[in-house]
Design an enzyme around this catalytic site. Sequence first.
Site, PDB file in Angstrom:
ATOM      1  N   HIS A 151     -30.334  35.300  16.300  1.00  0.00           N
ATOM      2  CA  HIS A 151     -31.392  34.534  15.625  1.00  0.00           C
ATOM      3  C   HIS A 151     -32.449  35.450  15.035  1.00  0.00           C
ATOM      4  CE1 HIS A 151     -34.445  35.105  18.823  1.00  0.00           C
ATOM      5  NE2 HIS A 151     -33.426  35.016  19.666  1.00  0.00           N
ATOM      6  N   CYS A 168     -30.809  36.654  24.235  1.00  0.00           N
ATOM      7  CA  CYS A 168     -30.309  36.472  22.878  1.00  0.00           C
ATOM      8  C   CYS A 168     -30.463  37.760  22.073  1.00  0.00           C
ATOM      9  CB  CYS A 168     -31.051  35.328  22.194  1.00  0.00           C
ATOM     10  SG  CYS A 168     -30.749  33.718  22.967  1.00  0.00           S
TER      11      CYS A 168
END
Length: 232
Positions: A191, A207
Amino acid sequence: MSAEFLTSRRAFVLAAASAILASCTTTGPAGGRAPLPVAPRRPIVPPTAAELDVMYGPVEDGGFTIPAIPYQQIDPKYYRQRVADPTGEPAGTVVVDTPSRFLYVVEPGGTAMRYGVGIGRDGFSWEGEGTIHWRQPWPRWKPPNEMVARQPELVKYSIENGGMAPGLKNPLGARALYIFQNGQDTLYRLHGNPEWRSIGKAVSSGCVRLMNQDVIDLYNRVPYHARIVVRQ
């Protein structure tokens, strides 16, 4: 007009036409057409300052203005750039080299597009193979319940409360690509993120984060259900 002039002019035109046709056709050693290249040749050179100004300049996207990144304050090895592919994976594969803080999209012909990334802190990392099962521009951020339990101040953004609305302060940034394994959501994402200072560091909750300008470029290169390999 003399016959000699017409004859010489006709010879000149025929010779010129033959030269043009010859320039449009290449021949191999046996006199046939040369084979087409297997993959287009791509330059493998670092981006210039002018290119970096465009790559990391302000971007209008999805109704938001992403501010320019002061890329001069980032280690140049983390700039988006094409490199000779070091992964050995098939074209189309996404590879995260966690120790080196790089993400690669493997291209045909022996090259890869490389991005600098931020990764998960110790104890908050994932490795293995999966697929990019879902992609989302300007996603809502819904921290998992385990994260909310660790950080109660995030309860207002919990799954039950609908998450955080898309925007420049949203931790998922301008794009999110969701990693699934064996048909199940791993809860790990690729992301964007507004914190460009985190690139090259281990700071996230597992992440893989990129600069917003880079995650938009990545999003445009990676299809649904692309294979992803995360190496620790």
